[in-house]
Write a protein that holds these residues in place. Structure first.
Motif, PDB file in Angstrom:
ATOM      1  N   HIS A   1       0.679  -1.245  -0.004  1.00 19.19           N
ATOM      2  CA  HIS A   1      -0.171  -0.070   0.035  1.00 19.19           C
ATOM      3  C   HIS A   1       0.876   1.159  -0.018  1.00 19.19           C
ATOM      4  N   THR A   2       2.199   1.313   0.204  1.00 18.56           N
ATOM      5  CA  THR A   2       3.046   2.521   0.164  1.00 18.56           C
ATOM      6  C   THR A   2       3.457   2.390  -1.518  1.00 18.56           C
TER       7      THR A   2
ATOM      8  N   ILE B   1       2.349  11.752  -3.313  1.00 21.10           N
ATOM      9  CA  ILE B   1       1.429  12.502  -2.941  1.00 21.10           C
ATOM     10  C   ILE B   1       1.920  12.986  -1.539  1.00 21.10           C
ATOM     11  N   PHE B   2       2.057  11.985  -0.581  1.00 21.23           N
ATOM     12  CA  PHE B   2       2.383  12.120   0.754  1.00 21.23           C
ATOM     13  C   PHE B   2       4.018  12.516   1.249  1.00 21.23           C
TER      14      PHE B   2
ATOM     15  N   CYS C   1       4.383   9.086   3.791  1.00 24.72           N
ATOM     16  CA  CYS C   1       4.075   8.031   3.051  1.00 24.72           C
ATOM     17  C   CYS C   1       3.866   6.941   4.062  1.00 24.72           C
ATOM     18  N   TYR C   2       4.918   6.573   4.657  1.00 26.42           N
ATOM     19  CA  TYR C   2       4.707   5.233   5.227  1.00 26.42           C
ATOM     20  C   TYR C   2       3.771   4.967   6.250  1.00 26.42           C
ATOM     21  N   SER C   3       3.389   6.282   6.957  1.00 28.51           N
ATOM     22  CA  SER C   3       2.439   6.199   7.847  1.00 28.51           C
ATOM     23  C   SER C   3       0.903   6.000   7.108  1.00 28.51           C
ATOM     24  N   ILE C   4       0.688   6.673   5.934  1.00 30.57           N
ATOM     25  CA  ILE C   4      -0.268   6.415   5.086  1.00 30.57           C
ATOM     26  C   ILE C   4      -0.593   4.970   4.597  1.00 30.57           C
ATOM     27  N   GLY C   5       0.530   4.425   4.294  1.00 32.81           N
ATOM     28  CA  GLY C   5       0.513   2.958   3.815  1.00 32.81           C
ATOM     29  C   GLY C   5       0.074   2.125   4.926  1.00 32.81           C
TER      30      GLY C   5
ATOM     31  N   GLY D   1      11.089   3.226   7.593  1.00 31.56           N
ATOM     32  CA  GLY D   1       9.838   4.118   7.065  1.00 31.56           C
ATOM     33  C   GLY D   1      10.401   5.576   7.022  1.00 31.56           C
ATOM     34  N   GLY D   2      11.679   5.629   6.456  1.00 29.64           N
ATOM     35  CA  GLY D   2      12.059   7.015   6.331  1.00 29.64           C
ATOM     36  C   GLY D   2      12.401   7.694   7.675  1.00 29.64           C
ATOM     37  N   GLY D   3      12.748   6.929   8.404  1.00 33.45           N
ATOM     38  CA  GLY D   3      13.236   7.385   9.850  1.00 33.45           C
ATOM     39  C   GLY D   3      12.287   7.616  10.862  1.00 33.45           C
ATOM     40  N   ALA D   4      11.085   7.294  10.457  1.00 36.41           N
ATOM     41  CA  ALA D   4       9.734   7.639  11.076  1.00 36.41           C
ATOM     42  C   ALA D   4       9.318   6.759  12.269  1.00 36.41           C
ATOM     43  N   MET D   5       9.680   5.404  12.019  1.00 39.01           N
ATOM     44  CA  MET D   5       9.409   4.057  12.918  1.00 39.01           C
ATOM     45  C   MET D   5      10.726   3.546  13.568  1.00 39.01           C
TER      46      MET D   5
END
Length: 308
Positions: free
Chosen positions: A155-156, A163-164, A169-173, A211-215
């Motif tokens: 889904h990512t 778009i995100f 984007c990884y949170s949206i996915g 996740g791009g450093g997010a998670m």
């Protein structure tokens, strides 16, 4: 003697945004007294073949793109068994997690690191799995996972990334995947530990962040200590998962009663039904799978010590 450098570039990295920029790299390298050859990928897994064939001819092979390109170039070098050929990363992708972890924050950092030549050996995750109905072997540098991670990968999409952007984007996915995901039945064996039942996720990591450093999936993970950092997460409902999401961002999910987090050297996963694997953010292979640590397997050009 100046190192022999090959740039392997993915024109589609960062949902296509890197294509207009990467050609400037050759001039920027020349300004630092370096020269390089280059090759463009034109199909999935092409960078694996390019890097494997080139490893005996170059001192450094640089992945120009994101973590997907990095994974492919790393696989090529690892399959070549050339421990003296180093991986470099020029971060033009969406995630760029490996670049962060080895001290490369910008393209300029990567060019300066190439000029400086500092390097270090890091571990790899060797993955034995099923791919296109046949036994296969792959490698990951950041993490390997089965279960919900595969659904997030589906889904990512490039459209979601476009778009995100990198930040969201990884949170949206994650939340798009949550709408449809059903925990499969798994049997997970990790050294002397064993878990069975419906499982949300089973992962083995060398990287603390994804996740791009997010998670912060694997708090405390190190890239060169000979250990896998394992998350085994029992079945979670959608509401429970949503409530746990902020904890994943901070790395405090490991204290949840349904999360088992510990070091290991080998992880065996079987599932019903078979599920996709996610390796360094890419969907590669399916269960049954074995993840094992390959210590000090790959030399990487690092940005540690660069002046900021």
């Amino acid at each position: 003697m100046a190192p022999r450098i090959l740039l392997i570039a993915n024109p589609n990295a960062a949902a296509g945004r890197s294509a207009a920029r990467w050609e400037r790299l050759l001039g920027d390298l020349q300004a630092r007294g370096l020269t390089a050859d280059y090759a463009l990928t034109n199909r999935p897994r092409h960078a694996v073949d390019l890097a494997r064939d080139a490893a005996s001819k170059y001192d450094v092979i640089a992945a120009v793109g994101g973590d997907g390109t990095m994974n492919e170039v790393a696989n090529g070098i690892l399959f070549s068994n050339r421990i003296d050929t180093a991986l470099a990363v020029v971060p033009l992708g969406t995630g760029n997690d490996l670049a962060r972890l080895i001290g490369i924050r910008t393209v300029e950092d990567s060019l300066n690191a190439l000029a400086q030549g500092a390097n270090q050996l890091i571990d790899a995750i060797e993955v034995s799995c099923c791919d296109a109905g046949k036994p296969a072997k792959h490698f990951a540098l950041l993490y390997a996972a089965a279960g919900f991670a595969g659904e997030v990968g589906k889904h990512t999409t490039p459209t979601v990334k476009s778009i995100f952007g990198q930040r969201f984007c990884y949170s949206i996915g994650f939340f798009l995947a949550l709408l449809r995901f059903e925990s499969p039945s798994m049997r997970v064996r990790c050294d002397e530990k064993e878990f069975a039942g419906r499982m949300f996720l089973a992962s083995a990591a060398k990287a603390e962040i994804i996740g791009g450093g997010a998670m912060r999936l694997s708090p405390g993970a190190k890239m060169d200590d000979g250990k896998l950092y394992v998350n085994v997460v029992e079945h979670l409902g959608r509401l429970e998962t949503t409530r746990c999401f902020p904890r994943l961002l901070m790395g405090t999910h490991t204290t949840h009663p349904k999360v088992h987090y510990f070091p290991a050297t080998v992880v065996n996963i079987d599932s019903r039904p078979e599920v996709d694997l996610q390796l360094d953010g890419e969907l590669i292979g399916m269960t049954p799978a074995t993840f094992s640590v390959k210590p000090k397997a790959l030399r990487v050009i690092t940005g540690w010590g660069l002046s900021r």
